[in-house]
Design a protein around this motif. Sequence first.
Motif, PDB file in Angstrom:
ATOM      1  N   GLU A  70      33.563  27.753  34.677  1.00 59.59           N
ATOM      2  CA  GLU A  70      34.826  28.314  34.178  1.00 59.59           C
ATOM      3  C   GLU A  70      34.730  28.676  32.708  1.00 59.59           C
ATOM      4  N   ARG A  71      34.148  27.758  31.959  1.00 62.23           N
ATOM      5  CA  ARG A  71      34.067  27.975  30.522  1.00 62.23           C
ATOM      6  C   ARG A  71      33.206  29.191  30.222  1.00 62.23           C
ATOM      7  N   ASP A  72      32.116  29.296  30.932  1.00 64.93           N
ATOM      8  CA  ASP A  72      31.247  30.454  30.711  1.00 64.93           C
ATOM      9  C   ASP A  72      31.962  31.754  31.050  1.00 64.93           C
ATOM     10  N   VAL A  73      32.716  31.734  32.135  1.00 60.04           N
ATOM     11  CA  VAL A  73      33.472  32.937  32.494  1.00 60.04           C
ATOM     12  C   VAL A  73      34.487  33.244  31.409  1.00 60.04           C
ATOM     13  N   ALA A  74      35.142  32.207  30.906  1.00 59.42           N
ATOM     14  CA  ALA A  74      36.129  32.418  29.836  1.00 59.42           C
ATOM     15  C   ALA A  74      35.470  32.995  28.589  1.00 59.42           C
ATOM     16  N   LEU A  75      34.208  32.661  28.395  1.00 62.59           N
ATOM     17  CA  LEU A  75      33.498  33.169  27.227  1.00 62.59           C
ATOM     18  C   LEU A  75      32.911  34.554  27.462  1.00 62.59           C
ATOM     19  N   GLY A  76      33.119  35.089  28.662  1.00 61.26           N
ATOM     20  CA  GLY A  76      32.750  36.469  28.853  1.00 61.26           C
ATOM     21  C   GLY A  76      31.673  36.730  29.893  1.00 61.26           C
ATOM     22  N   ALA A  77      31.086  35.672  30.419  1.00 61.43           N
ATOM     23  CA  ALA A  77      30.065  35.904  31.446  1.00 61.43           C
ATOM     24  C   ALA A  77      30.732  36.371  32.729  1.00 61.43           C
ATOM     25  N   THR A  78      29.983  37.157  33.495  1.00 68.88           N
ATOM     26  CA  THR A  78      30.524  37.470  34.821  1.00 68.88           C
ATOM     27  C   THR A  78      30.381  36.218  35.674  1.00 68.88           C
ATOM     28  N   PRO A  79      31.267  36.074  36.646  1.00 69.68           N
ATOM     29  CA  PRO A  79      31.304  34.823  37.405  1.00 69.68           C
ATOM     30  C   PRO A  79      29.958  34.465  38.038  1.00 69.68           C
TER      31      PRO A  79
ATOM     32  N   ALA B  48      26.978  35.434  37.270  1.00 63.85           N
ATOM     33  CA  ALA B  48      25.995  35.112  36.225  1.00 63.85           C
ATOM     34  C   ALA B  48      26.237  33.707  35.690  1.00 63.85           C
ATOM     35  N   ALA B  49      27.499  33.380  35.500  1.00 65.49           N
ATOM     36  CA  ALA B  49      27.820  32.040  35.001  1.00 65.49           C
ATOM     37  C   ALA B  49      27.339  30.989  35.983  1.00 65.49           C
ATOM     38  N   LEU B  50      27.572  31.258  37.247  1.00 63.06           N
ATOM     39  CA  LEU B  50      27.141  30.317  38.277  1.00 63.06           C
ATOM     40  C   LEU B  50      25.628  30.178  38.252  1.00 63.06           C
ATOM     41  N   MET B  51      24.948  31.306  38.226  1.00 64.26           N
ATOM     42  CA  MET B  51      23.485  31.280  38.306  1.00 64.26           C
ATOM     43  C   MET B  51      22.880  30.566  37.100  1.00 64.26           C
ATOM     44  N   SER B  52      23.483  30.788  35.930  1.00 64.92           N
ATOM     45  CA  SER B  52      22.891  30.163  34.747  1.00 64.92           C
ATOM     46  C   SER B  52      23.053  28.651  34.799  1.00 64.92           C
ATOM     47  N   ARG B  53      24.171  28.202  35.305  1.00 65.75           N
ATOM     48  CA  ARG B  53      24.380  26.752  35.416  1.00 65.75           C
ATOM     49  C   ARG B  53      23.434  26.176  36.442  1.00 65.75           C
ATOM     50  N   VAL B  54      23.227  26.958  37.473  1.00 63.66           N
ATOM     51  CA  VAL B  54      22.335  26.502  38.528  1.00 63.66           C
ATOM     52  C   VAL B  54      20.899  26.486  38.041  1.00 63.66           C
ATOM     53  N   ALA B  55      20.469  27.595  37.488  1.00 64.31           N
ATOM     54  CA  ALA B  55      19.066  27.720  37.095  1.00 64.31           C
ATOM     55  C   ALA B  55      18.745  26.826  35.912  1.00 64.31           C
ATOM     56  N   GLY B  56      19.761  26.526  35.077  1.00 63.90           N
ATOM     57  CA  GLY B  56      19.516  25.724  33.880  1.00 63.90           C
ATOM     58  C   GLY B  56      19.334  24.256  34.169  1.00 63.90           C
ATOM     59  N   GLY B  57      19.276  23.861  35.414  1.00 71.29           N
ATOM     60  CA  GLY B  57      19.005  22.464  35.724  1.00 71.29           C
ATOM     61  C   GLY B  57      20.201  21.562  35.545  1.00 71.29           C
ATOM     62  N   GLU B  58      21.367  22.152  35.575  1.00 65.08           N
ATOM     63  CA  GLU B  58      22.613  21.383  35.453  1.00 65.08           C
ATOM     64  C   GLU B  58      22.635  20.233  36.467  1.00 65.08           C
ATOM     65  N   THR B  59      22.264  20.596  37.654  1.00 68.83           N
ATOM     66  CA  THR B  59      22.213  19.600  38.724  1.00 68.83           C
ATOM     67  C   THR B  59      21.038  19.945  39.604  1.00 68.83           C
ATOM     68  N   ALA B  60      20.749  19.127  40.577  1.00 71.26           N
ATOM     69  CA  ALA B  60      19.677  19.447  41.516  1.00 71.26           C
ATOM     70  C   ALA B  60      20.182  20.519  42.447  1.00 71.26           C
ATOM     71  N   VAL B  61      19.919  21.745  42.091  1.00 72.35           N
ATOM     72  CA  VAL B  61      20.538  22.840  42.829  1.00 72.35           C
ATOM     73  C   VAL B  61      19.471  23.833  43.241  1.00 72.35           C
ATOM     74  N   ALA B  62      19.586  24.287  44.443  1.00 71.90           N
ATOM     75  CA  ALA B  62      18.730  25.402  44.857  1.00 71.90           C
ATOM     76  C   ALA B  62      19.414  26.691  44.445  1.00 71.90           C
ATOM     77  N   ASP B  63      18.625  27.691  44.142  1.00 71.61           N
ATOM     78  CA  ASP B  63      19.184  29.013  43.867  1.00 71.61           C
ATOM     79  C   ASP B  63      20.041  29.429  45.052  1.00 71.61           C
ATOM     80  N   PRO B  64      21.290  29.836  44.799  1.00 71.31           N
ATOM     81  CA  PRO B  64      22.167  30.175  45.921  1.00 71.31           C
ATOM     82  C   PRO B  64      21.632  31.281  46.820  1.00 71.31           C
ATOM     83  N   THR B  65      20.675  32.042  46.313  1.00 69.69           N
ATOM     84  CA  THR B  65      20.125  33.077  47.190  1.00 69.69           C
ATOM     85  C   THR B  65      19.105  32.481  48.157  1.00 69.69           C
ATOM     86  N   GLY B  66      18.811  31.216  48.011  1.00 66.89           N
ATOM     87  CA  GLY B  66      18.006  30.571  49.037  1.00 66.89           C
ATOM     88  C   GLY B  66      16.700  29.977  48.576  1.00 66.89           C
TER      89      GLY B  66
END
Lengths: 185, 190, 209
Positions: free
Chosen positions: C173-182, C184-202
């Motif tokens: 949410e914060r990233d979107v508020a700062l101007g990221a597209t939704p 992109a914001a999701l992907m950056s949080r995912v790819a940045g190792g925020e949590t143990a997350v697989a890339d949503p594209t699979g």
Amino acid sequence: MDGVSEASDAEFVHRVLAGDTEAYAGLVARYRDRLGRYAMRMLGNRADAEDALQETFVRAYRSLGRCTEPNRFGAWAFGILVNRCRTLGAQRGRRERLQIADEVALNRAADSADPVDRGALREVLNRALSRLAPHLREAFLLKFVEELSYEEMAAMTGASIPALKMRVSRGRAELRHLLSEIDDA
Amino acid sequence: MRDPDQTLDRAIQTLREPVEIGEAFDRRVMAEVAGGSAPRRPGPIGRAGRWLIQPHVVRVSPLVALAAAAALVVALLRPWERGVEPGAAATQATARSVASAAVPTRFMLVAPGASKVTLVGDFNDWSVDSTPLVNGVSGGLWTVTVPLPPGRYRYAFLVDGRTWRPDPGAPPALDDDFGRPNSVLTIGGS
Amino acid sequence: MLRRVICGSGVLLALALAGGVAQAQEPRLVGRLSDAARAQVDTILESARRDGLPSEPLVDRALEGASKRAPDALIVAAVRRLVEELGAARDALGSGVSDAEIAAGASALRAGARPDDLAQLRARRAGRSVTVAEAVLTDLVALGIPPDTAAAAVLAMAETDDAAYLAFRRNVERDVALGATPVAALMSRVAGGETAVADPTGRPGPRKP
């Protein structure tokens, strides 16, 4: 029964367990009105309340040996009553008993200074209570009428304290709402 | 119209009034009791047990412990960025608020021209007037803090009793059935 | 005199008698919906309770409609739609789930999640509540993330706890508020190792929190 009213619960219990069955009448006399109040409020009519009450006292007598704190017979019997009311309430269904319930109290109210108000309030109270779900009604009565602590309620009902607080809060809010609707009518 | 709290208090006093069961009841019980078998006396161990002071055991389910731990995590984490203020004064109790598990949650709306703003949502049965916001010192910032147990709540603000406004600082609710959009708030810990 | 006492509150009592014998009434709706709407909603509530579905969200929806002065037909339609969604959520999640999980599941379905997403979420959470996960899914869609992408992200995080879900949502949410597209914001949080997350594209994600 002179002097018996001074005896503690424990003394009565021990006498009964020693074989003096008649001594049980002292415990019944001591607690029937107090327990009866909860049964009346919970079940909504005298007939069901007295049934639940009688079953409670009979069960308490039969399992008297298992009462671990004889000096708190009343509290122990109350726990049995709460369970009896649950079972009875589920079986009978309050809908079948929509007659004017507490006629003794209504008649007494008629003699009081404010007869119309008190009789009407009792009647609408009874109906409003009957529209609460049983677990909410039970929690509301235990907290606000019987004034038990949440710990006591938890031990008695087996529900968790947060769950009981939620039920009390909801029961209170619903009753408040129901009563304010009636007042406006 | 009488104050509903007053009516409820009066109702509680009435419910506390004693009830008379009557002596005939005693006789019925004793008749049934005398007709059956005598209560079993406790065995040797039981008899000794009766004389001990029994500790008062309160069963606490695992869920209670978990909820308490979760509530602590939530309080520390401050999940709702717009202001979790522990200890802030809350408005009158709502139907679902539970003191021990509730998180004080602050709602804010900027509405400089308004004379009245209320919070309306799942947590107060969508009552249009039970949760008013208070106008701050300057700039038309209206606020209120409400204790909310873990859960998900849809809500909106009602301005001057006629204009519905979602919360600009919260996600929109995607299910808008009545043409006036709401916001959604999630309090974690459940 | 007793008769007069009774008739004083007679209207309500008569209603209560009629309602009590025929069908249960939800007290909170009395006086807030028209009798006609209330009767229909009470019917839906009773059938929902019989099916083991939570009735709170239904009552809330009706109360919302009442407060917004919506026409009866709209209120009843909204309650009907919601009960169907609750049923679909419960069918997807299976038995033994809490009311909160069913309600949050219904919201997720409305947001565009598929029943299979809910079923998978429950399976991967292995006994832990799915309520917050479902809520975060819904909120991500509300931010503008396509439902299947949001679902994939939430499923990938299924091993984590509720606090992590909420932190994740807050950060996106914060990233979107700062101007990221939704997305992109999701992907950056995912790819940045925020949590143990697989890339949503699979593609599988190797890192742990």
